[in-house]
Design a protein around this motif. Structure first.
Motif, PDB file in Angstrom:
ATOM      1  N   ARG A  59      -1.445  -7.830  -0.680  1.00 12.50           N
ATOM      2  CA  ARG A  59      -1.166  -7.505  -2.176  1.00 12.50           C
ATOM      3  C   ARG A  59       0.476  -7.655  -1.337  1.00 12.50           C
ATOM      4  O   ARG A  59       0.339  -6.855  -0.114  1.00 12.50           O
ATOM      5  N   ARG A  60       1.426  -8.096  -1.988  1.00  8.18           N
ATOM      6  CA  ARG A  60       2.876  -7.927  -1.543  1.00  8.18           C
ATOM      7  C   ARG A  60       3.112  -6.753  -1.041  1.00  8.18           C
ATOM      8  O   ARG A  60       3.764  -6.318   0.024  1.00  8.18           O
ATOM      9  N   GLU A  61       3.104  -5.963  -2.257  1.00 11.96           N
ATOM     10  CA  GLU A  61       3.735  -4.631  -1.850  1.00 11.96           C
ATOM     11  C   GLU A  61       3.191  -4.014  -0.671  1.00 11.96           C
ATOM     12  O   GLU A  61       3.458  -2.664  -0.398  1.00 11.96           O
ATOM     13  N   LEU A  62       2.075  -4.286  -0.220  1.00 15.59           N
ATOM     14  CA  LEU A  62       1.346  -3.537   0.782  1.00 15.59           C
ATOM     15  C   LEU A  62       1.934  -3.996   2.487  1.00 15.59           C
ATOM     16  O   LEU A  62       2.119  -2.470   2.988  1.00 15.59           O
ATOM     17  N   LEU A  63       2.340  -5.138   2.540  1.00 14.16           N
ATOM     18  CA  LEU A  63       3.587  -5.255   3.462  1.00 14.16           C
ATOM     19  C   LEU A  63       4.732  -5.058   3.283  1.00 14.16           C
ATOM     20  O   LEU A  63       5.809  -3.369   3.787  1.00 14.16           O
ATOM     21  N   THR A  64       5.832  -4.975   1.847  1.00 10.93           N
ATOM     22  CA  THR A  64       6.825  -4.130   1.234  1.00 10.93           C
ATOM     23  C   THR A  64       6.604  -2.422   1.205  1.00 10.93           C
ATOM     24  O   THR A  64       7.645  -2.579   2.037  1.00 10.93           O
ATOM     25  N   ASP A  65       5.822  -1.740   1.287  1.00 13.05           N
ATOM     26  CA  ASP A  65       5.601  -0.719   1.755  1.00 13.05           C
ATOM     27  C   ASP A  65       5.732  -0.302   3.290  1.00 13.05           C
ATOM     28  O   ASP A  65       6.023   0.717   3.423  1.00 13.05           O
ATOM     29  N   ALA A  66       5.121  -1.190   4.397  1.00 11.69           N
ATOM     30  CA  ALA A  66       4.671  -0.910   5.175  1.00 11.69           C
ATOM     31  C   ALA A  66       5.790  -1.114   5.922  1.00 11.69           C
ATOM     32  O   ALA A  66       6.513  -0.577   7.053  1.00 11.69           O
TER      33      ALA A  66
END
Length: 351
Positions: A59-66
């Motif tokens: 999900r997009r938020e996984l990379l944004t959070d990383a």
């Protein structure tokens, strides 16, 4: 004993497997970008597409959070090109490419005599209190009397990273930069050049092997002699390609059969598997290369793979993914392409 000869199809499947394009992985973003040798992200959303095609349930938020937490960073690395890298890989890989990048820049600018150390010191001062937009850094450089062209070399003498939310899916314009030392944890002891070189070659072979010394040099931005020097220290496994060329690999790295199933996959812009260092795999057939990297295009175009090779381009317009095959595809392939495109559309909508 004669070295095993690997066919083009075997090399194709080897790289697809290592790039997580034969089967999606459950790796977290920072481990996934390590596995694939970093993700080239001149256009930052392409990193999200790259991981969506490689990581199950991404999900997009996984990379944004990383990116926001700093476990994945974006900085200039191999070939003077910005990449998404894990924070733990950042400093070793920078050590591995720093000197060759500087040599390249000086040569490209005619040995102009600009004191880039002085330029770097100036930019370090501008960023001492925190990140700035690129335009503001350039304005300050001009006000201090530095010529316009120094901006393209600053990141070769001073480690800069994109600072989120700039360079994320929601804020794709990557125009805010800060000092890497402010956000990327420094190891207890800085890695040596030799340690960085060995890690970079291992990362390349983990993600793109088996490969020739020339391929390694192309990816890393080194001379072929330099690549061979590092390979000698690693004692790699050896193969031959169909024309007799020498290939190197890591012991135990996956080598799927040439007929291993390769599902439809969507790739974003500037995907490293399509660049010349991976030409031996023919993931991008040569007759299609001008359609993906045209001389009149400012950037590459997104593509999709059928049976492990580029078979057309795609774009997201008016709320859906639209595919343009390069030739007529069988109905079963069109159905698979449609289904994967629908999943990518859902990713765009809320992934």
């Amino acid at each position: 004993m004669a070295e095993r000869v690997l066919t083009t199809d075997e090399l194709n499947r080897a790289v697809l497997a290592r790039q997580l394009l034969l089967e999606r992985s459950a790796l977290p973003p920072e481990r996934a970008v390590e596995q694939v040798g970093g993700l080239q992200t001149q256009y930052s959303p392409s990193g999200y597409i790259g991981l969506w095609s490689r990581v199950t349930g991404f999900r997009r938020e996984l990379l944004t959070d990383a990116l926001t937490s700093g476990t994945v960073v974006q900085g200039w690395a191999m070939r003077c090109t910005i990449h998404m890298l894990s924070a733990s890989d950042y400093w070793p890989l920078i050590a591995a490419v720093r000197a060759p990048r500087r040599v390249w820049w000086v040569r490209a600018h005619g040995g102009s005599g600009i004191d880039m150390g002085k330029v770097a010191d100036a930019v370090r001062g501008y960023l001492a209190d925190g990140p700035l937009k690129q335009a503001e850094i350039q304005r300050l450089l001009a006000a201090d009397g530095f010529p316009r062209e120094v901006w393209s070399g600053v990141q070769l003498w001073l480690e800069l990273v994109r600072v989120p939310p700039a360079g994320t899916w929601g804020t794709p314009r990557a125009h805010v930069y800060g000092l890497a030392e402010h956000t990327v944890p420094l190891p207890a002891s800085l890695p040596s050049v030799e340690e960085g070189e060995e890690l970079l070659v291992r990362r390349y072979l983990e993600g793109f092997g088996p490969a020739s010394a020339k391929d390694i040099s192309s990816f890393c931005g080194w001379t072929v002699t330099g690549a061979r020097r590092v390979l000698e220290r690693l004692e790699p496994r050896r193969f031959r390609d169909e024309s007799g060329g020498e290939l190197f690999d890591l012991p135990g790295a996956p080598l799927p059969p040439a007929d291993a199933p390769a599902p439809v996959r969507f790739l974003g812009q500037w995907e490293a598997v399509l660049l010349v260092h991976a030409r031996r795999t023919q993931i991008l057939p040569e007759e299609y290369r001008p359609l993906v990297f045209g001389k009149t295009m400012p950037q590459s175009v997104p593509t999709f793979l059928v049976d492990g090779r580029v078979a057309g381009t795609w774009r997201y317009v008016e709320g859906s993914v639209r595919c343009e095959p390069f030739q007529v595809l069988p109905r079963a392939v069109l159905d698979e392409l449609h289904d994967e495109g629908e999943r990518l559309t859902e990713f765009y909508a809320g992934g």
